[in-house]
Motif scaffolding. Structure first.
Motif, PDB file in Angstrom:
ATOM      1  N   SER A 195       0.857  -1.185   0.000  1.00  0.00           N
ATOM      2  CA  SER A 195       0.000   0.000   0.000  1.00  0.00           C
ATOM      3  C   SER A 195       0.894   1.236   0.000  1.00  0.00           C
ATOM      4  N   GLU A 196       0.287   2.392  -0.205  1.00  0.00           N
ATOM      5  CA  GLU A 196       1.062   3.630  -0.248  1.00  0.00           C
ATOM      6  C   GLU A 196       1.805   3.847   1.071  1.00  0.00           C
ATOM      7  N   SER A 197       1.106   3.652   2.187  1.00  0.00           N
ATOM      8  CA  SER A 197       1.765   3.944   3.456  1.00  0.00           C
ATOM      9  C   SER A 197       2.851   2.922   3.765  1.00  0.00           C
ATOM     10  N   GLU A 198       2.608   1.651   3.420  1.00  0.00           N
ATOM     11  CA  GLU A 198       3.658   0.642   3.630  1.00  0.00           C
ATOM     12  C   GLU A 198       4.885   0.975   2.768  1.00  0.00           C
ATOM     13  N   ALA A 199       4.624   1.379   1.533  1.00  0.00           N
ATOM     14  CA  ALA A 199       5.737   1.688   0.623  1.00  0.00           C
ATOM     15  C   ALA A 199       6.562   2.843   1.171  1.00  0.00           C
ATOM     16  N   LEU A 200       5.898   3.905   1.637  1.00  0.00           N
ATOM     17  CA  LEU A 200       6.637   5.064   2.162  1.00  0.00           C
ATOM     18  C   LEU A 200       7.452   4.676   3.397  1.00  0.00           C
ATOM     19  N   GLU A 201       6.870   3.837   4.235  1.00  0.00           N
ATOM     20  CA  GLU A 201       7.574   3.371   5.430  1.00  0.00           C
ATOM     21  C   GLU A 201       8.846   2.614   5.050  1.00  0.00           C
ATOM     22  N   ARG A 202       8.696   1.679   4.117  1.00  0.00           N
ATOM     23  CA  ARG A 202       9.867   0.892   3.671  1.00  0.00           C
ATOM     24  C   ARG A 202      10.934   1.801   3.091  1.00  0.00           C
ATOM     25  N   LEU A 203      10.513   2.738   2.234  1.00  0.00           N
ATOM     26  CA  LEU A 203      11.479   3.613   1.571  1.00  0.00           C
ATOM     27  C   LEU A 203      12.275   4.400   2.598  1.00  0.00           C
ATOM     28  N   LYS A 204      11.580   4.895   3.629  1.00  0.00           N
ATOM     29  CA  LYS A 204      12.253   5.656   4.681  1.00  0.00           C
ATOM     30  C   LYS A 204      13.295   4.798   5.391  1.00  0.00           C
ATOM     31  N   GLY A 205      12.905   3.554   5.666  1.00  0.00           N
ATOM     32  CA  GLY A 205      13.828   2.651   6.364  1.00  0.00           C
ATOM     33  C   GLY A 205      15.076   2.384   5.532  1.00  0.00           C
ATOM     34  N   TRP A 206      14.884   2.189   4.240  1.00  0.00           N
ATOM     35  CA  TRP A 206      16.031   1.884   3.366  1.00  0.00           C
ATOM     36  C   TRP A 206      16.930   3.088   3.162  1.00  0.00           C
ATOM     37  N   ALA A 207      16.341   4.293   3.237  1.00  0.00           N
ATOM     38  CA  ALA A 207      17.110   5.500   2.908  1.00  0.00           C
ATOM     39  C   ALA A 207      18.338   5.659   3.803  1.00  0.00           C
ATOM     40  N   GLY A 208      18.225   5.256   5.058  1.00  0.00           N
ATOM     41  CA  GLY A 208      19.338   5.451   5.981  1.00  0.00           C
ATOM     42  C   GLY A 208      20.433   4.408   5.831  1.00  0.00           C
ATOM     43  N   GLN A 209      20.215   3.420   4.966  1.00  0.00           N
ATOM     44  CA  GLN A 209      21.214   2.364   4.821  1.00  0.00           C
ATOM     45  C   GLN A 209      22.002   2.539   3.534  1.00  0.00           C
ATOM     46  N   TRP A 218       6.278   4.198  -6.709  1.00  0.00           N
ATOM     47  CA  TRP A 218       5.085   3.494  -6.227  1.00  0.00           C
ATOM     48  C   TRP A 218       3.877   4.028  -6.981  1.00  0.00           C
ATOM     49  N   ASN A 219       3.030   3.111  -7.414  1.00  0.00           N
ATOM     50  CA  ASN A 219       1.783   3.507  -8.060  1.00  0.00           C
ATOM     51  C   ASN A 219       0.842   2.318  -7.970  1.00  0.00           C
ATOM     52  N   ASP A 220      -0.403   2.592  -7.605  1.00  0.00           N
ATOM     53  CA  ASP A 220      -1.438   1.589  -7.723  1.00  0.00           C
ATOM     54  C   ASP A 220      -1.079   0.251  -7.062  1.00  0.00           C
ATOM     55  N   GLY A 221      -0.620   0.315  -5.815  1.00  0.00           N
ATOM     56  CA  GLY A 221      -0.414  -0.922  -5.060  1.00  0.00           C
ATOM     57  C   GLY A 221       0.901  -1.644  -5.299  1.00  0.00           C
ATOM     58  N   ALA A 222       1.777  -1.082  -6.129  1.00  0.00           N
ATOM     59  CA  ALA A 222       3.060  -1.751  -6.353  1.00  0.00           C
ATOM     60  C   ALA A 222       4.221  -0.773  -6.204  1.00  0.00           C
TER      61      ALA A 222
END
Ligand code: FAD
Lengths: 371, 503
Positions: A195-209, A218-222
Motif C-alpha cells: 500500500s502507499e503507506s507501507e511503501a513510504l515506510e519501507r522507503l524511509k527505512g532503506w534510505a538510511g542504509q 510506487w503507483n497503484d499498489g506496487a
C-alpha cells in the motif's frame, strides 16, 4: 531599453548563427518584444505559457569535446540529447541525472535550462549537480563563459549552476559542459505489492542504509525499485530487500515510461498533472486523484482537475515543499505554474533578470509573471 | 547601479560612520562581545594565508541571531563593510578584514540543531566544525561526506562560503552537492531579510540561488543555518598505495582507472618532494624511492570493495606500477591516509613558509603541468612539492620559501602566479576549492573577460545592493585588471584562443 545591446555593437561573435541571434535580440529589444527560446519543443508544455518570436536554438548544434577519461562532455545547445546519449553509450558512460525525453527529441540546452531530472535523481544528483560550465548569450548581447570543463572550479560565483533550471530567463545557453559518469556495471529491478503507506515506510527505512537503490516508484499498489552497481553488491542487496525480480525488458520499459512520462499514469490529458516536491519524510497525503510516488517519497505526481492546483500547492507548502502545475489541459490558463517566491527571493530574481537581460527579451514570464 | 555605465571601483567607506556604529552597538547591545583594541583584533588580521593581513576596526562575536541581525542592520544603516568569519582556516585571504570595517565571527554559533537519521540529514549552525558534525552523526552510522584536510577546525559556514572539497569529492561531491538548504541574512536597501535558499524538498522553485551561495566567499549573504545531506558510512573501505618510477606513468594510471569505469572513493597523488617531506613526519609507509605515489580508495559493501580493488590492481599493473600496498585493516588504511592529510604541515616543517596553490586542470594535462612546474623550480630557484586530488585534476603545488627574505617572497609569488596562469592556459581554472579571496584577484583578470567580471558584480549587487559584504574580494575592478595587464599578465582573449585550439 536596448542600451545594453547597443553598447557592444560592432564587436562580432565568432559564429554566424550566434551573430543572427544577436540581430534578433537587438531587434526584439528595440521593439520591446519577447524572444521565446526553442530547443526540441519536447518541454513546450512546461512553465507559464508565453508568446513571442521563436529563437531556434536547434540551429547551433554538435558535440565540441568529449573526453571519456575526463568524465566531461561539452556540446552546443542545439545538440539532440539522443546524439549525446549515443556518444556516451559508446564509451559506456551516461548522463547520470537521467533527463526526461517526454516522447520528443529534446536538445541539450533545453535539458539544462529546464533542469529536470529523472528516476536516478535521488541516488545520483539533479541536473544542476552535473553542470560544470556554460556559455551564455545574455540580453546585452554579451557572450559569457562561466565555470569550465573541470570537476572543481570556484573562481567567481557558480553562475553556470544557476543557469540550470533558469528556463532561459537569463539568456540563451549557448554551450554546456556536463560531468558524465560510467554506466553502472549491472542493474536489476524488484517489485513489491504494498500500500502507499507501507511503501513510504519501507522507503524511509532503506534510505538510511547503504543500499544500491538507484530509483524507486510506487503507483497503484506496487512499489518498484531499481538497483544499480557491481554484481556482488546487487546480489547482497537483493537478499536484504526481498521482493520479486522483474524481467529485464519489462523493467527497462517501466523506468523509461516513468522518465519520459509515456506510461499509462501520465497518458490521460483531460486532467492536470501536478508535481509535488516534498521532504522525503512527508506522510501519505490526501490527494484528490491518482498518484505516483518517486524519489523515495520526495516527488509525488497527482492527476486532478486543474482547478485543484492552488489547493495542492498550499498542501505541498504546508509539508515544507512546493508544487508545480506540470501539465494543464489546453483550456486552462493559469496565472502561476510554480510556487510563488517569498518577497526577498523575488527581489533577487528581478535584480538578476534586470542585470542579465535589461530589456526583458528572453522568455519573459515563462517562470514567473514578474519577470 | 548599472555596472556598465560607470566603472566599478573599490569600496569607499567613511571611518566616522564606523565609530558611530561601534558606539551605537555598545549601548544597544551591552552583552555583545565587541573587541576594538588593537591587541584584541590582531588575531583576526588574517586567515590561513598570513601573507595578506589587515586589522579591522572591530570584531564582534554575537551569540544569538537577534544580536547578529542587529549588528548587520547597524552595518547597513551606517554603510560599514562587514566580513563574516568562521574558523579562519581559509587559504585565499577570504576572511581578511576590511580596514574600515568590522569582522563578524560566527564561531559561537556552534549548535547542531537536528540530526534526522531516517531522512539522512542534519541541520546545523554555521560555526559547527566539519568534523564535529561527522562525529555527531557517527552513532547513526552516518557522516558528512565533504572532508577538507582542515576538517578538525574549519566550519560548515566557511565550507559553504568556499564550496570546499576533500579527498572523497570525486565520488561524493563537493559542498554544493551535499548542502540541501541554507538560511541566510541578506542586506537589502531597506532592511535585513532572513531568507531560506533551497529546502528539504528537492528542486526549489525559481533560480538555483543556493548554487550561487555555495562558493560565494561571504559576499552575498551571512549564512545562519545549514541543512546538509548525511551519507551512510560504507560498511568497509580499503586503500591501495601504488608507486611509480615516473610521474607521467602515475598520471596515465589515473586516466586508466577512470577509463575502466571506476569512480574510486578517493584518488590522490603525491610527488617525490611531497613524499620526502611526509614520510619522516607521518611514517605512513610510502615508497620513498618512487617518483610519485597514488592513493586509491574503494568503499562500499565488502564484496563490492573486494571486486573493485581487484580491478584497480589490474589497471595499475597494466600501467607499470612499481610497488603496491593494500591496507589490510582500518588501522593500516588510516595510516596510509594520515600521510596525505598531514602533507601541508609536513611541508611546513621543512621550510619556513610555503604558498599553497590550487589550480584545477583537465586530468590529461597533469603530466605537462608537472614538468612545467619542475622547470619553474629552476627559473625561480625555489622548491615545490606537489600534492593533489588527482581524480579531480585539482593541484596543490606547495612552493617553499622564507618570508623574511622579501626578494625570495617576491619570487614565490611570481612562481605561484605563473602556475595559475598555466592552469588557465591548459583549459582549467585558477582555483578548485580554496577560493579567490584577495590572493587571486589579479588572476581573475586572466580567467575572465571584463564582461564576465561585470556579470559577477551584477550577481553580487542583486544579493547585496549596498556592497557591504566582504567588499573588494573575488571580483577585481576594471582598473586593477588594466594595471595587471600593463605589467605583463595575459588577457582572457588569449585564453580563449588557446583553449579553443586545444579542442
Ligand atoms: C591545513 C589546511 C588544509 C586545508 N585543506 C582543505 C581541503 O582539503 N579542501 C578545501 O576545500 N579547503 C581546504 N582548506 C581551506 C579551508 O579550510 C576551507 O576553505 C574552509 O572551508 C574554510 O572554513 P573556515 O571556517 O575556516 O572559514 P574562514 O576562513 O573563516 O572563512 C572563509 C570564507 O567564508 C566566509 N564565511 C565564513 N562563515 C560564513 C558565514 N556563516 N556566512 C557567510 N560567509 C561566511 C568568510 O567571509 C570567508 O570569505 C585547508 C586549509 C588549511 C589551513
Amino acid at each position: 531599453m536596448s542600451l545594453g545591446v547597443r553598447a557592444v555593437e560592432g564587436e562580432r561573435l565568432a559564429d554566424p548563427i550566434l551573430d543572427g541571434w544577436r540581430e534578433q535580440l537587438r531587434a526584439a529589444a528595440d521593439a520591446g518584444t519577447t524572444l521565446v527560446i526553442e530547443g526540441g519543443r519536447s518541454k513546450h508544455f512546461y512553465g507559464r505559457p508565453i508568446s513571442g518570436e521563436p529563437l531556434a536554438a536547434t540551429a547551433y548544434r554538435g558535440i565540441i569535446a568529449y573526453e571519456p577519461t575526463e568524465l566531461v562532455i561539452t556540446a552546443r545547445c542545439g545538440t539532440p540529447l539522443a546524439e549525446i546519449d549515443s556518444a556516451l553509450a559508446e564509451r559506456r558512460q551516461m548522463l547520470a541525472f537521467e533527463p526526461p525525453r517526454f516522447g520528443g527529441s529534446p536538445t541539450l540546452g533545453g535539458v539544462v535550462a529546464a533542469g529536470l531530472s529523472g528516476p536516478r535523481r535521488m541516488a545520483a544528483g539533479a541536473a544542476r549537480d552535473f553542470v560544470l560550465g556554460a556559455r551564455l548569450l545574455n540580453g546585452r548581447g554579451e557572450l559569457l563563459n562561466f565555470g569550465g570543463q573541470v570537476m572543481k572550479n570556484v573562481a567567481g560565483y557558480d553562475v553556470s549552476r544557476v543557469l540550470a533550471g533558469s528556463l532561459g530567463c537569463l539568456g540563451v545557453l549557448v554551450e554546456v559542459s556536463l560531468k558524465v559518469l560510467p554506466q553502472p556495471p549491472e542493474e536489476a529491478s524488484l517489485r513489491f505489492e504494498l500500500s502507499e503507506s507501507e511503501a513510504l515506510e519501507r522507503l524511509k527505512g532503506w534510505a538510511g542504509q547503504s543500499l544500491p537503490i538507484s530509483a524507486s516508484a510506487w503507483n497503484d499498489g506496487a512499489l518498484w525499485l531499481r538497483l544499480s552497481g557491481a554484481g556482488p553488491a546487487l546480489a547482497a542487496a537483493k537478499l536484504k530487500l526481498g521482493g520479486e525480480m522483474v524481467e529485464e525488458r519489462a523493467a527497462a520499459a517501466f523506468w523509461t515510461g516513468l522518465r519520459d512520462q509515456t506510461s499509462a499514469f501520465f497518458a490521460d490529458a483531460s486532467d492536470a498533472l501536478i508535481r509535488l516536491a516534498l521532504p522525503a519524510a512527508a506522510p501519505v497525503l490526501d490527494l484528490p486523484g491518482p498518484r505516483l510516488i518517486e524519489w523515495g517519497g520526495s516527488q509525488r505526481w497527482c492527476r486532478a482537475e486543474a482547478e485543484r492546483w492552488p489547493a495542492l500547492r498550499d498542501l505541498a507548502r504546508a509539508c515544507g515543499g512546493h508544487a508545480t502545475l506540470f501539465r494543464a489541459p489546453p483550456d486552462f490558463v493559469p496565472d502561476e505554474v510554480f510556487t510563488p517566491l517569498p518577497p526577498p527571493l523575488l527581489r533577487i530574481h528581478r535584480a538578476l533578470k534586470q542585470r542579465f537581460d535589461p530589456a526583458g527579451v528572453f522568455n519573459r514570464g515563462r517562470m514567473y509573471p514578474e519577470f | 547601479m548599472n555596472a556598465r555605465c560607470h566603472e566599478r571601483s573599490d569600496f569607499v567607506s567613511n571611518p566616522s560612520e564606523c565609530t558611530r556604529l561601534l558606539a551605537e552597538l555598545r549601548s544597544a547591545l551591552p552583552h555583545l562581545t565587541l573587541l576594538d583594541r588593537l591587541e584584541d583584533v590582531r588575531p583576526y588580521e588574517c586567515d590561513g594565508l598570513p601573507a595578506y593581513r589587515q586589522t579591522p576596526r572591530a570584531v564582534v562575536l554575537p551569540r544569538t541571531e537577534a544580536e547578529l541581525k542587529a549588528v548587520l542592520d547597524g552595518c547597513r544603516r551606517h554603510r560599514v563593510p562587514v566580513v563574516a568569519r568562521g574558523a579562519g582556516t581559509g587559504l585565499s585571504g577570504g576572511a581578511m578584514p576590511h580596514a574600515e570595517g568590522i569582522v563578524v565571527s560566527l564561531a559561537r554559533f556552534m549548535k547542531i540543531l537536528e540530526i534526522d537519521p531516517r531522512a539522512r540529514l542534519a541541520r546545523v549552525q554555521p560555526g559547527v566544525r566539519n568534523l564535529a558534525l561527522s562525529e555527531a552523526a557517527a552513532p547513526f552510522n552516518l557522516y558528512y561526506a565533504p572532508d577538507p584536510s582542515s576538517q578538525i577546525a574549519c566550519t560548515l559556514g566557511g565550507n559553504v562560503a568556499e564550496n570546499s572539497g576533500g579527498v572523497h569529492c570525486l565520488k561524493y561531491g563537493l559542498t554544493v552537492h551535499n548542502v540541501l538548504a541554507a538560511r541566510a541574512l541578506v542586506l537589502s536597501e531597506d532592511g535585513i531579510d532572513d531568507v531560506l535558499f533551497g529546502g528539504a524538498a528537492p528542486d526549489s522553485p525559481g533560480f538555483d540561488l543556493l548554487a550561487a551561495l555555495n562558493g560565494s566567499e561571504g559576499m552575498l549573504a551571512v549564512v545562519t543555518e545549514i541543512t546538509v545531506r548525511l551519507t551512510p558510512k560504507p560498511e568497509t573501505a580499503q586503500v591501495v598505495m601504488a608507486s611509480f618510477d615516473a610521474v607521467a606513468a602515475a598520471c596515465d594510471a589515473v586516466a586508466a582507472i577512470i577509463a575502466a569505469g571506476i569512480i574510486p572513493a578517493g584518488l590522490e597523488m603525491m610527488d617525490r618532494q611531497a613524499i620526502a617531506a611526509v614520510e619522516p613526519f607521518a611514517r605512513a609507509g610510502y615508497d620513498t624511492e618512487a617518483a610519485a605515489i597514488l592513493l586509491c580508495e574503494s568503499d562500499g559493501a565488502p564484496e563490492e570493495v573486494r571486486h573493485e580493488v581487484d580491478r584497480v590492481i589490474r589497471v595499475l599493473e597494466a600501467a607499470g606500477v612499481r610497488q603496491i600496498r593494500i591496507s589490510q585493516n582500518e588501522a593500516e588504511r588510516l595510516k596510509l591516509w594520515a600521510g596525505r592529510k598531514a602533507a601541508f604541515p609536513a611541508v611546513g616543517r621543512i621550510t619556513p613558509d610555503y604558498l599553497c596553490m590550487d589550480g584545477t586542470i583537465p586530468r590529461r594535462r597533469l603530466g605537462e603541468m608537472l614538468s612545467a612546474i619542475a622547470a619553474m623550480e629552476q627559473k625561480y630557484r625555489l622548491r615545490c612539492a606537489n600534492v593533489f586530488h588527482a581524480g579531480d585534476g585539482n593541484l596543490h603545488p606547495l612552493i617553499m620559501f622564507d618570508a623574511h627574505d622579501k626578494e625570495e617572497m617576491g619570487r614565490a609569488l611570481a612562481f605561484g602566479a605563473e602556475i595559475l596562469e598555466l592552469s588557465v592556459a591548459l583549459g582549467g581554472t585558477i582555483t578548485g576549492e580554496h577560493g579567490v579571496g584577495i590572493e587571486k584577484l589579479a588572476q581573475m583578470c586572466v580567467q575572465f573577460t571584463p564582461a564576465e567580471l561585470a556579470a559577477f558584480a551584477a550577481v553580487k549587487a542583486a544579493f547585496d545592493p549596498l556592497g557591504l559584504l566582504n567588499p573588494d574580494k573575488v571580483i577585481p575592478t576594471p582598473a586593477r585588471c588594466r594595471e595587471y595587464r600593463q605589467t605583463g599578465g595575459t588577457r582572457p582573449e588569449e585564453r580563449d584562443a588557446r583553449t579553443e585550439s586545444d579542442g
